[in-house]
Design a protein around this motif. Structure first.
Motif, PDB file in Angstrom:
ATOM      1  N   GLU A  68       0.831  -1.213   0.000  1.00 12.16           N
ATOM      2  CA  GLU A  68       0.000   0.000   0.000  1.00 12.16           C
ATOM      3  C   GLU A  68       0.863   1.260   0.000  1.00 12.16           C
ATOM      4  OE1 GLU A  68      -3.139   0.323  -0.625  1.00 12.16           O
ATOM      5  OE2 GLU A  68      -3.582  -1.810  -0.498  1.00 12.16           O
ATOM      6  N   MET A  69       1.947   1.249   0.760  1.00 12.36           N
ATOM      7  CA  MET A  69       2.841   2.409   0.776  1.00 12.36           C
ATOM      8  C   MET A  69       3.485   2.609  -0.599  1.00 12.36           C
ATOM      9  SD  MET A  69       2.531   3.818   3.726  1.00 12.36           S
ATOM     10  CE  MET A  69       3.957   4.869   3.997  1.00 12.36           C
ATOM     11  N   TYR A  70       3.865   1.524  -1.250  1.00  9.03           N
ATOM     12  CA  TYR A  70       4.430   1.614  -2.596  1.00  9.03           C
ATOM     13  C   TYR A  70       3.375   2.144  -3.570  1.00  9.03           C
ATOM     14  CZ  TYR A  70       6.310   0.295  -7.111  1.00  9.03           C
ATOM     15  OH  TYR A  70       6.739   0.321  -8.409  1.00  9.03           O
ATOM     16  N   LEU A 115      -5.609   3.036   3.666  1.00 10.13           N
ATOM     17  CA  LEU A 115      -5.569   1.585   3.884  1.00 10.13           C
ATOM     18  C   LEU A 115      -4.336   1.192   4.698  1.00 10.13           C
ATOM     19  CD1 LEU A 115      -6.747   0.267   0.404  1.00 10.13           C
ATOM     20  CD2 LEU A 115      -7.954   0.076   2.582  1.00 10.13           C
ATOM     21  N   ALA A 116      -3.195   1.790   4.355  1.00  9.63           N
ATOM     22  CA  ALA A 116      -1.968   1.514   5.119  1.00  9.63           C
ATOM     23  C   ALA A 116      -2.152   1.938   6.571  1.00  9.63           C
ATOM     24  CB  ALA A 116      -0.787   2.253   4.490  1.00  9.63           C
ATOM     25  N   HIS A 117      -2.820   3.057   6.775  1.00 10.69           N
ATOM     26  CA  HIS A 117      -3.076   3.548   8.131  1.00 10.69           C
ATOM     27  C   HIS A 117      -3.885   2.540   8.944  1.00 10.69           C
ATOM     28  CE1 HIS A 117      -5.613   5.703  11.076  1.00 10.69           C
ATOM     29  NE2 HIS A 117      -4.438   6.223  11.402  1.00 10.69           N
ATOM     30  N   LEU A 118      -4.918   2.015   8.348  1.00 16.17           N
ATOM     31  CA  LEU A 118      -5.757   1.040   9.058  1.00 16.17           C
ATOM     32  C   LEU A 118      -4.958  -0.200   9.457  1.00 16.17           C
ATOM     33  CD1 LEU A 118      -9.035   1.253   6.975  1.00 16.17           C
ATOM     34  CD2 LEU A 118      -8.643   2.137   9.291  1.00 16.17           C
ATOM     35  N   ALA A 167       0.877   3.953  -2.942  1.00 17.25           N
ATOM     36  CA  ALA A 167       0.642   5.377  -2.665  1.00 17.25           C
ATOM     37  C   ALA A 167       1.705   6.229  -3.344  1.00 17.25           C
ATOM     38  CB  ALA A 167       0.643   5.630  -1.154  1.00 17.25           C
ATOM     39  N   ARG A 168       2.943   5.765  -3.345  1.00 19.94           N
ATOM     40  CA  ARG A 168       4.020   6.533  -3.983  1.00 19.94           C
ATOM     41  C   ARG A 168       3.855   6.622  -5.488  1.00 19.94           C
ATOM     42  NH1 ARG A 168       7.065   3.758  -0.202  1.00 19.94           N
ATOM     43  NH2 ARG A 168       7.822   2.248  -1.714  1.00 19.94           N
ATOM     44  N   ILE A 169       3.365   5.561  -6.124  1.00 18.80           N
ATOM     45  CA  ILE A 169       3.292   5.553  -7.585  1.00 18.80           C
ATOM     46  C   ILE A 169       1.920   5.936  -8.131  1.00 18.80           C
ATOM     47  CG2 ILE A 169       5.161   3.868  -7.746  1.00 18.80           C
ATOM     48  CD1 ILE A 169       2.948   1.796  -8.552  1.00 18.80           C
ATOM     49  N   ALA A 170       0.939   6.134  -7.258  1.00 13.94           N
ATOM     50  CA  ALA A 170      -0.407   6.507  -7.718  1.00 13.94           C
ATOM     51  C   ALA A 170      -0.347   7.800  -8.523  1.00 13.94           C
ATOM     52  CB  ALA A 170      -1.347   6.659  -6.523  1.00 13.94           C
ATOM     53  N   SER A 171      -1.218   7.892  -9.506  1.00 14.44           N
ATOM     54  CA  SER A 171      -1.161   9.045 -10.408  1.00 14.44           C
ATOM     55  C   SER A 171      -1.974  10.239  -9.932  1.00 14.44           C
ATOM     56  CB  SER A 171      -1.613   8.638 -11.816  1.00 14.44           C
ATOM     57  OG  SER A 171      -2.919   8.107 -11.768  1.00 14.44           O
ATOM     58  N   THR A 172      -2.926  10.030  -9.039  1.00 12.99           N
ATOM     59  CA  THR A 172      -3.722  11.159  -8.555  1.00 12.99           C
ATOM     60  C   THR A 172      -3.611  11.278  -7.042  1.00 12.99           C
ATOM     61  OG1 THR A 172      -5.770   9.915  -8.164  1.00 12.99           O
ATOM     62  CG2 THR A 172      -5.421  10.787 -10.408  1.00 12.99           C
TER      63      THR A 172
END
Length: 105
Positions: free
Chosen positions: A15-17, A34-37, A19-24
């Motif tokens: 999820e952290m990865y 999700l990573a937080h949960l 988040a880094r590569i997400a486009s928006t």
């Protein structure tokens, strides 16, 4: 401090990865939430997630989210949240501003 099980750790890192590569920005917030949960029971990964949320809030120039994430990072690192305490990580830039109802105060 509890140890994160391997399967949770793998899902968290994914999820952290993502988040880094997400486009928006919205996709980034979704992955970080999700990573937080996944990390609420694990203080250091939890703090890392809030730092990532803080960075996203700063980049998005979202003052409210910056304030909330700063509070969350301090609470997690200083253990002020205590076991089972709930964060308010959903205060990201995608959340609609609170509306007050006339006459409700």
């Amino acid at each position: 401090m509890p140890t994160m099980p391997d399967r949770v750790h793998s899902a968290y890192e994914a999820e952290m990865y993502d988040a880094r590569i997400a486009s928006t920005e919205a996709e980034k917030w979704d992955h970080l939430e999700l990573a937080h949960l996944m990390t609420e029971s694990y203080p250091w990964p939890h703090a890392r997630t809030h730092v990532a949320m803080l960075v996203l809030a700063v980049r998005g120039r979202d003052r409210r989210a910056v304030t909330e994430q700063l509070r969350s990072v301090v609470a997690v690192v200083t253990e002020r949240g205590g076991p089972g305490a709930r964060c308010r990580s959903h205060a990201g830039s995608r959340q609609a501003p609170e509306q007050s109802v006339p006459g409700s105060r």
